[in-house]
Design a protein around this motif. Structure first.
Motif, PDB file in Angstrom:
ATOM      1  N   HIS A   1     133.254  32.257  58.253  1.00  0.00           N
ATOM      2  CA  HIS A   1     133.025  33.687  58.481  1.00  0.00           C
ATOM      3  C   HIS A   1     133.639  34.566  57.407  1.00  0.00           C
ATOM      4  CE1 HIS A   1     136.925  32.687  60.192  1.00  0.00           C
ATOM      5  NE2 HIS A   1     137.272  33.962  60.134  1.00  0.00           N
ATOM      6  N   LEU A   2     134.506  34.045  56.577  1.00  0.00           N
ATOM      7  CA  LEU A   2     135.257  34.870  55.634  1.00  0.00           C
ATOM      8  C   LEU A   2     134.627  34.878  54.242  1.00  0.00           C
ATOM      9  CD1 LEU A   2     138.826  33.816  56.741  1.00  0.00           C
ATOM     10  CD2 LEU A   2     137.851  36.102  56.959  1.00  0.00           C
TER      11      LEU A   2
ATOM     12  N   ARG B   1     125.549  32.270  65.331  1.00  0.00           N
ATOM     13  CA  ARG B   1     126.736  32.569  66.134  1.00  0.00           C
ATOM     14  C   ARG B   1     126.544  33.876  66.894  1.00  0.00           C
ATOM     15  NH1 ARG B   1     132.305  31.654  62.626  1.00  0.00           N
ATOM     16  NH2 ARG B   1     132.061  29.424  62.151  1.00  0.00           N
ATOM     17  N   ALA B   2     126.043  34.885  66.199  1.00  0.00           N
ATOM     18  CA  ALA B   2     125.859  36.199  66.825  1.00  0.00           C
ATOM     19  C   ALA B   2     124.847  36.118  67.960  1.00  0.00           C
ATOM     20  CB  ALA B   2     125.430  37.215  65.770  1.00  0.00           C
ATOM     21  N   ARG B   3     123.768  35.354  67.766  1.00  0.00           N
ATOM     22  CA  ARG B   3     122.775  35.219  68.837  1.00  0.00           C
ATOM     23  C   ARG B   3     123.362  34.505  70.047  1.00  0.00           C
ATOM     24  NH1 ARG B   3     119.533  33.973  64.297  1.00  0.00           N
ATOM     25  NH2 ARG B   3     119.689  31.733  64.735  1.00  0.00           N
ATOM     26  N   ARG B   4     124.164  33.498  69.785  1.00  0.00           N
ATOM     27  CA  ARG B   4     124.770  32.770  70.890  1.00  0.00           C
ATOM     28  C   ARG B   4     125.761  33.646  71.649  1.00  0.00           C
ATOM     29  NH1 ARG B   4     127.378  26.639  70.515  1.00  0.00           N
ATOM     30  NH2 ARG B   4     126.603  25.968  72.563  1.00  0.00           N
ATOM     31  N   GLN B   5     126.490  34.483  70.913  1.00  0.00           N
ATOM     32  CA  GLN B   5     127.412  35.395  71.573  1.00  0.00           C
ATOM     33  C   GLN B   5     126.659  36.362  72.480  1.00  0.00           C
ATOM     34  OE1 GLN B   5     131.022  35.515  71.427  1.00  0.00           O
ATOM     35  NE2 GLN B   5     130.493  36.717  73.224  1.00  0.00           N
TER      36      GLN B   5
ATOM     37  N   GLU C   1     122.572  31.880  57.768  1.00  0.00           N
ATOM     38  CA  GLU C   1     121.770  31.557  58.960  1.00  0.00           C
ATOM     39  C   GLU C   1     122.663  31.096  60.108  1.00  0.00           C
ATOM     40  OE1 GLU C   1     119.096  28.584  57.589  1.00  0.00           O
ATOM     41  OE2 GLU C   1     117.893  29.969  56.365  1.00  0.00           O
ATOM     42  N   LEU C   2     123.666  30.300  59.800  1.00  0.00           N
ATOM     43  CA  LEU C   2     124.555  29.807  60.852  1.00  0.00           C
ATOM     44  C   LEU C   2     125.426  30.923  61.429  1.00  0.00           C
ATOM     45  CD1 LEU C   2     125.538  26.414  59.218  1.00  0.00           C
ATOM     46  CD2 LEU C   2     124.237  26.715  61.344  1.00  0.00           C
ATOM     47  N   LEU C   3     125.849  31.854  60.596  1.00  0.00           N
ATOM     48  CA  LEU C   3     126.614  32.989  61.106  1.00  0.00           C
ATOM     49  C   LEU C   3     125.735  33.869  61.994  1.00  0.00           C
ATOM     50  CD1 LEU C   3     128.771  33.982  57.998  1.00  0.00           C
ATOM     51  CD2 LEU C   3     129.489  32.705  60.032  1.00  0.00           C
TER      52      LEU C   3
ATOM     53  N   LEU D   1     126.026  21.842  63.741  1.00  0.00           N
ATOM     54  CA  LEU D   1     125.215  22.272  62.599  1.00  0.00           C
ATOM     55  C   LEU D   1     126.099  22.836  61.493  1.00  0.00           C
ATOM     56  CD1 LEU D   1     122.176  23.904  64.437  1.00  0.00           C
ATOM     57  CD2 LEU D   1     122.381  21.586  63.506  1.00  0.00           C
ATOM     58  N   GLU D   2     127.194  23.456  61.865  1.00  0.00           N
ATOM     59  CA  GLU D   2     128.143  23.933  60.858  1.00  0.00           C
ATOM     60  C   GLU D   2     128.859  22.754  60.206  1.00  0.00           C
ATOM     61  OE1 GLU D   2     130.676  27.003  62.412  1.00  0.00           O
ATOM     62  OE2 GLU D   2     128.995  28.103  63.296  1.00  0.00           O
TER      63      GLU D   2
END
Length: 519
Positions: free
Chosen positions: A157-158, A35-39, A30-32, A206-207
């Motif tokens: 991310h990895l 990140r994509a939405r924020r980008q 969910e957090l990753l 949140l991360e």
């Protein structure tokens, strides 16, 4: 399963990892996605500011992080490096207060490296580690203080493709953290320290909250007190710079402070605002120093934030490395490192990083001058510092500083580093600088940014794919003629570089496609 792998990948350790995966993999995903939405918002022109919804945390003067843990009170010099056997011995013997045992940017996540690194850490704590190379023997000092081990797991991310739980890849973060914690937490406690960590690539509080919940659960599972784990967070993304107090708050029972991860920070600025044209256009990487106004704002805010909350502020790594063969190169490197550490100690940092044992004395000397008899500078509150959102985003670098030589350097460094990375080496000395994944990310991201913005070089040439391809061809001839170069691996690295530097679709991290090419 290689030699001795069963000592690390025991049924009990794997069960421990499985619990972590089943309880936390969903939140990580969910957090990753966040990140994509924020980008996407940044790409559409969204701004960046301190969070309104967490203002109460920033405004509350009553909270502080936990008191510094044993072995982390005095951190005036920290040495960084991968967890291969030779580096493990050299780092622990170096005279540094802390060793950042790096399972992330300075390490290639070959399966052998992942597991062997854990074996080396455990052997070091058991004092059974040794290494023989060309007749030279490496052993831990029989007596005296060794550096405190602080492990840096991979970022959220990895993935780790060699360990599956319910058919899913595990998070590289949870693998690195979980194996070290399972095998070494009690070993560290028996020696008067604890399981300590550096947390990389965080982009939000949140991360950090997710990491804190992982810590709480891990401590429950092995029945050690809450707060035993301590973690220093690298502020190496521009979004995290706007949430430093919130990150400390989320980890407050487990916090050991913040670190100014300067190279990834520059990479983050390019990445986050890559679609914004000239507004965030950086010159060649060696022209952006820590005295640039936006970098000063970031580091001064970090010191003020940390000391306001009783947390250590740790400086970044100067990439210059000494040379034992060239006195002039060596003198230049030592002078630059000394100036860097003098600036950091004068700004109120409690310690800083070096990448080579020969640089430990210089860092220690500069911090000795600032600290005197004190173990740190937590009492320097830097209340005079006032940093706005505009200050953090004032990337007013002169694009006219972009030269053909700078472009060439970015290309050849990225090619050389990727070749080494694919071969299993994550920290590489190139042109008298220590390159790791962070500096390689800047190199390829700058090429992408300049190509996709049609930047004009100082000599009048336009940076486009044709120009880049011409320089690639020239550099490949030079690299291929050097001794010991693996031609197939160089070809593989070149293909990867073209993809991450020239494709219209920007790869979030060069290590993601590179990892898929590894066995």
């Amino acid at each position: 399963m290689g030699e001795r792998f069963a000592e690390i990948l025991s049924p009990e350790a794997l069960d421990f990892l499985a619990v972590l995966h089943r309880e936390f993999a969903g939140r990580r995903a969910e957090l990753l996605a966040a990140r994509a939405r924020r980008q996407a918002d940044f790409d559409a022109g969204a701004g960046l500011d301190f969070l309104a919804e967490t203002a109460a945390v920033r405004d509350d003067p009553g909270w502080r992080v936990a008191e510094p843990a044993p072995g982390l009170v005095d951190r005036r010099v920290e040495i960084t490096g991968p967890t291969d056997r030779k580096m493990t011995v050299n780092a622990l013997n170096s005279g540094a207060k802390v060793w950042l045992a790096d399972l992330e940017d300075a390490n290639t996540p070959l399966w052998e490296n992942v597991v062997a690194g854990q074996l080396n850490l455990r052997d070091a704590l058991d004092r059974t580690i040794d290494f023989d190379a060309g007749g030279k023997q490496y052993r831990l000092k029989p007596a005296g203080e060794l550096a405190t081990i602080v492990v840096r797991p991979r970022g959220w991310h990895l993935d780790e493709k060699h360990l599956l739980v319910d058919g899913e890849r595990m998070s590289g973060s949870l693998v690195d953290f979980g194996l070290y914690f399972f095998h070494c937490a009690r070993r560290q406690l028996e020696r008067g320290h604890g399981p300590y960590f550096y947390l990389a690539k965080l982009e939000s509080h949140l991360e950090a909250r997710l990491w804190n919940d992982v810590f709480v659960r891990a401590q429950q599972l092995v029945d050690i007190p809450r707060g035993t784990i301590r973690a220093t967070v690298l502020i190496e993304t521009v979004t995290a710079a706007f949430e430093m107090e919130e990150i400390l708050y989320e980890l407050r029972d487990h916090s050991a402070g913040l670190n100014a991860g300067r190279w990834d920070y520059l990479f983050s600025i390019i990445k986050k605002f890559r679609a914004r044209g000239a507004e965030f256009l950086l010159p060649e990487r060696n022209a952006v120093t820590m005295t640039a106004p936006f970098m000063r704002a970031y580091t001064e805010l970090l010191v003020r934030t940390c000391h306001k909350r009783g947390a250590h502020a740790i400086g970044g790594m100067a990439a210059f490395i000494p040379s034992r063969r060239d006195p002039q190169v060596n003198a230049t490197a030592l002078d630059k490192v000394r100036a860097d550490k003098s600036r950091e100690s004068g700004d109120g940092f409690d310690g800083s990083w070096v990448a080579h044992p020969d640089l430990v004395p210089i860092c220690r000397e500069e911090f000795d001058k600032a600290l005197g008899e004190n173990a740190n500078q937590l009492n320097r509150l830097r209340e005079e510092v006032s940093v706005t959102a505009a200050d953090l985003l004032a990337v007013d670098a002169d694009p006219n500083q972009i030269t053909r030589e700078g472009l060439r350097n970015d290309i050849t460094v990225a090619l050389r580093y990727l070749t080494a990375w694919l071969g299993g080496t994550g920290a590489v000395a190139i042109f008298n600088l220590m390159e790791d994944a962070a500096t390689a990310e800047i190199s390829r991201s700058q090429v992408w940014q300049w190509v996709h913005n049609g930047v004009t070089l100082a000599d009048g040439a336009t940076v486009d794919a044709e120009l880049v391809e011409g320089i690639i061809a020239e550099e490949l001839k030079t690299i291929a003629a050097e001794p010991g170069v693996d031609a197939d691996r160089l070809e593989q690295a070149t293909r990867l570089f073209r993809a991450v530097a020239l494709d219209d679709d920007y790869a979030e991290f060069l290590t993601l496609p590179a990892y898929e090419e590894m066995p």
